[in-house]
Design an enzyme around this catalytic site. Structure first.
Site, PDB file in Angstrom:
ATOM      1  CE  LYS A  67       3.738  -5.298   2.642  1.00 44.44           C
ATOM      2  NZ  LYS A  67       4.463  -4.083   3.488  1.00 44.44           N
ATOM      3  N   GLY A  74      -2.073  -1.414   3.570  1.00 45.07           N
ATOM      4  CA  GLY A  74      -2.391  -0.315   2.364  1.00 45.07           C
ATOM      5  C   GLY A  74      -1.230  -0.385   1.349  1.00 45.07           C
ATOM      6  CD  GLN A 121      -0.222  -6.373   8.047  1.00 43.04           C
ATOM      7  OE1 GLN A 121      -0.412  -7.787   8.024  1.00 43.04           O
ATOM      8  NE2 GLN A 121      -1.233  -5.637   7.710  1.00 43.04           N
TER       9      GLN A 121
HETATM   10  P1  GDP Z   1       3.444  -1.541   0.936  1.00 39.17           P
HETATM   11  O1  GDP Z   1       2.525  -1.382   1.958  1.00 39.17           O
HETATM   12  O2  GDP Z   1       4.485  -2.259   1.256  1.00 39.17           O
HETATM   13  O3  GDP Z   1       2.760  -1.938  -0.521  1.00 39.17           O
HETATM   14  O4  GDP Z   1       3.802  -0.054   0.675  1.00 39.17           O
HETATM   15  P2  GDP Z   1       3.168   1.268   0.563  1.00 39.17           P
HETATM   16  O5  GDP Z   1       2.370   1.213  -0.719  1.00 39.17           O
HETATM   17  O6  GDP Z   1       2.167   1.570   1.748  1.00 39.17           O
HETATM   18  O7  GDP Z   1       4.254   2.403   0.636  1.00 39.17           O
HETATM   19  C1  GDP Z   1       5.136   2.610  -0.211  1.00 39.17           C
HETATM   20  C2  GDP Z   1       4.915   3.966  -0.784  1.00 39.17           C
HETATM   21  O8  GDP Z   1       6.236   4.344  -1.495  1.00 39.17           O
HETATM   22  C3  GDP Z   1       3.996   4.049  -2.148  1.00 39.17           C
HETATM   23  O9  GDP Z   1       3.435   5.319  -1.819  1.00 39.17           O
HETATM   24  C4  GDP Z   1       4.664   3.739  -3.119  1.00 39.17           C
HETATM   25  O10 GDP Z   1       4.075   4.175  -4.375  1.00 39.17           O
HETATM   26  C5  GDP Z   1       5.930   4.241  -2.870  1.00 39.17           C
HETATM   27  N1  GDP Z   1       7.166   3.612  -3.551  1.00 39.17           N
HETATM   28  C6  GDP Z   1       7.244   2.127  -3.869  1.00 39.17           C
HETATM   29  N2  GDP Z   1       8.498   2.045  -4.259  1.00 39.17           N
HETATM   30  C7  GDP Z   1       9.308   3.080  -4.449  1.00 39.17           C
HETATM   31  C8  GDP Z   1      10.543   3.650  -4.935  1.00 39.17           C
HETATM   32  O11 GDP Z   1      11.210   2.869  -5.109  1.00 39.17           O
HETATM   33  N3  GDP Z   1      10.800   5.003  -4.959  1.00 39.17           N
HETATM   34  C9  GDP Z   1       9.779   5.939  -4.350  1.00 39.17           C
HETATM   35  N4  GDP Z   1      10.039   7.100  -4.353  1.00 39.17           N
HETATM   36  N5  GDP Z   1       8.558   5.605  -3.982  1.00 39.17           N
HETATM   37  C10 GDP Z   1       8.410   4.177  -4.051  1.00 39.17           C
HETATM   38  P1  IMO Z   2       1.211  -2.722   4.915  1.00 40.93           P
HETATM   39  O1  IMO Z   2       0.667  -4.042   4.133  1.00 40.93           O
HETATM   40  C1  IMO Z   2       2.673  -0.505   8.263  1.00 40.93           C
HETATM   41  C2  IMO Z   2       0.846  -1.556  12.206  1.00 40.93           C
HETATM   42  C3  IMO Z   2      -0.069  -0.520  12.963  1.00 40.93           C
HETATM   43  C4  IMO Z   2       0.212  -0.925  14.522  1.00 40.93           C
HETATM   44  C5  IMO Z   2       0.328  -2.475  14.485  1.00 40.93           C
HETATM   45  C6  IMO Z   2      -0.913  -3.151  14.676  1.00 40.93           C
HETATM   46  O2  IMO Z   2       0.819  -1.541   4.226  1.00 40.93           O
HETATM   47  O3  IMO Z   2       2.627  -2.703   4.954  1.00 40.93           O
HETATM   48  P2  IMO Z   2      -3.278  -3.402  13.460  1.00 40.93           P
HETATM   49  O4  IMO Z   2      -4.274  -2.617  13.103  1.00 40.93           O
HETATM   50  O5  IMO Z   2      -2.663  -4.433  12.369  1.00 40.93           O
HETATM   51  O6  IMO Z   2      -3.637  -4.395  14.631  1.00 40.93           O
HETATM   52  O7  IMO Z   2      -1.968  -2.460  14.036  1.00 40.93           O
HETATM   53  O8  IMO Z   2       0.843  -2.740  13.097  1.00 40.93           O
HETATM   54  N1  IMO Z   2       0.565  -2.010  10.881  1.00 40.93           N
HETATM   55  C7  IMO Z   2       1.111  -1.532   9.645  1.00 40.93           C
HETATM   56  N2  IMO Z   2       2.306  -0.794   9.641  1.00 40.93           N
HETATM   57  N3  IMO Z   2       2.043  -1.120   7.245  1.00 40.93           N
HETATM   58  C8  IMO Z   2       0.886  -2.005   7.480  1.00 40.93           C
HETATM   59  O9  IMO Z   2       0.659  -2.700   6.234  1.00 40.93           O
HETATM   60  C9  IMO Z   2       0.460  -2.202   8.732  1.00 40.93           C
HETATM   61  N4  IMO Z   2      -0.549  -3.095   9.070  1.00 40.93           N
HETATM   62  C10 IMO Z   2      -0.561  -2.847  10.567  1.00 40.93           C
HETATM   63  O10 IMO Z   2       0.302   0.598  12.424  1.00 40.93           O
HETATM   64  O11 IMO Z   2       1.420  -0.437  14.694  1.00 40.93           O
HETATM   65 MG    MG Z   3       1.425  -0.005   3.209  1.00 38.67          MG
END
Ligand code: GDP
Ligand code: IMO
Ligand code: MG
Length: 429
Positions: A16, A40, A223
């Protein structure tokens, strides 16, 4: 449609942050509307990596960034995150950043309670991020929360602290913990108050004003739909509504503000924490997806569970969240697989299901029905146009689109901001 609402369509971590950052320079405001620093979001811009938990991803491009009332705010975590980002050169000031003054606070004892409950839950453990998210939302609906606006009136806080301690001290006693230290709590709040109040305002007012002026608003969900407290894999969910409609209630705008709902969808599936996961792969293939995708949690560093794409789940997420189009991310992680599988239905005690049942025991018992397609050996990493994709990758994308009954608007092919293929512009459709 002038506005775009970005949500995750799986269990979070779909990418996202990357997509919000990519869209942010065309938005006038980016708004977080639910969740807290359990999120995160990782952004990669050239050789810089930004990790955001509470700040809207728009802050990196300098776009007006707003924390809406639907978020639960840990002010100490916010201060630490702002310091980290400023050290990376990100400009954050009262012009480009605002916090809803009716936002509830996450307090230190919320984090304690989150951990104490998880430790006591045994096999029923949720696997939370330990950030106090659940207890803070409980206090909000329990009408015991201390909110941002209370920081301007600390002298009037005693009756609210009475309500809080009446509830929490009983719980804490059950866990063998001392009562809340009221003086310490007041001192902590007094110490952080000025920092928060610098950005606090009735953001509903500001957002309504920019909306009337024709501004484009980008809502940033945290999430994913499968972690939604109503529609997700209850009880293994987070404590907020993660579906698109929350963008309205969590920011102070009506439902028509939601606009184009962009469901961020990983080309395979991951999950952190406990709970059912029908396509989970406990084998070499799962290991390979995790390694290729660097699937470690941004917030807790935990290894993410990995599995094949589950079209049943994503179809359901798109339906319950009114997704207009999806962004398919991490397609490059599937490069080099001989065969790729997609889950198209479930078998449950001899019956075939085309949806994910509500009961936890049924959710744990469903067996995925797979369709297998040939993979591709070429690389898709870094592709910025459809024409750069191998034919088999296009076939995969098209099959996904068909099965989830939702069109694909964007494809992401690396963590880098610009490695994004635009098929249908969510801002102009
Ligand atoms: P979010 O929580 O939905 O914002 O996703 P996160 O940042 O937690 O996890 C997504 C991970 O995948 C991050 O480390 C991004 O840098 C990485 N990412 C996002 N889009 C792509 C993609 O198209 N390809 C690859 N290889 N990594 C990606
Ligand atoms: P982003 O925005 C993935 C998960 C936790 C746990 C459950 C409940 O990065 O996609 P909480 O601390 O919210 O009460 O935990 O939800 N969880 C996530 N898993 N990405 C997240 O956020 C999450 N935020 C919470 O691992 O299973
Ligand atoms: Mg994340």
């Amino acid at each position: 449609m002038a506005n775009v609402t970005v949500i995750g369509s799986q269990w979070g971590d779909e990418g996202k942050g990357k997509i919000v950052d990519w869209l942010a320079n065309r938005a006038d405001a980016v708004v977080r509307f639910q969740g807290g620093h359990n999120a995160g979001h990782t952004l990669v811009v050239g050789d810089q990596v930004y990790k955001l938990s509470l700040l809207p991803s728009g802050i990196v491009t300098g776009t007006l960034s707003i924390i809406g009332n639907g978020v639960v705010l840990d002010p100490w975590a916010l201060r630490a995150e702002m310091e980290k980002l400023r050290a990376q050169g990100v400009e954050i000031n009262a012009e480009n950043f605002a916090i809803a003054d009716n936002c509830p606070l996450i307090l230190p004892f919320h984090r304690d309670l989150d951990a104490l409950r998880e430790q006591a839950a045994g096999a029923g453990k949720i696997g939370t991020t330990g950030r106090g998210i659940g207890p803070a939302y409980e206090d909000k609906v329990g009408r015991r929360a201390i909110r941002v606006c209370d920081l301007a009136h600390l002298d009037l806080l005693d009756p609210q602290i009475d309500r809080l301690t009446a509830h929490h001290d009983a719980l804490r006693a059950g866990f063998g913990q001392p009562p809340i230290d009221r003086d310490r709590l007041k001192a902590d709040l007094a110490e952080i108050a000025d920092f928060v109040l610098e950005y606090a305002q009735p953001v509903w007012k500001r957002l309504n004003k920019v909306r009337k002026a024709g501004a484009r608003i980008l809502f940033e969900g945290a999430q994913g739909v499968l972690l939604d407290v109503d529609h997700g894999t209850y009880p293994f969910v987070t404590s907020s509504n993660t579906v698109s409609g929350t963008a309205a209630s969590g920011s102070g705008l009506g439902p028509s503000a939601v606009g184009f709902v962009l469901g961020i969808t990983k080309a395979y599936t991951t999950r952190v924490g406990s709970g059912p996961f029908p396509t989970e792969l406990d084998d070499e293939t799962g290991q390979r997806l995790g390694e290729r995708g660097h699937e470690f949690g941004t917030v807790t560093g935990r290894k993410r569970r990995c599995g094949w794409f589950d079209a049943v789940l994503v179809r359901q997420s798109c339906a319950v969240s009114g997704v207009t189009g999806i962004a398919l991310t991490k397609l490059d992680v599937l490069d080099g697989f001989d065969k790729i599988r997609i889950c198209t239905g479930y078998r449950l005690r001899g019956k075939v299901l085309d949806y994910f049942p509500s009961h936890a025991a049924d959710q744990a018992a469903v067996e995925p029905i797979y369709e297998e397609i040939d993979g591709w050996q070429e690389t898709t990493a870094g592709a910025r146009s459809y024409a750069e994709l191998p034919a088999q990758a296009i076939k995969y994308i098209q099959r996904v689109q068909e099965l989830i009954e939702t069109p694909i608007a964007l494809v992401s092919t690396s963590p880098e901001r610009e490695d994004t293929i635009l098929i249908r512009d969510p801002f102009t459709d």
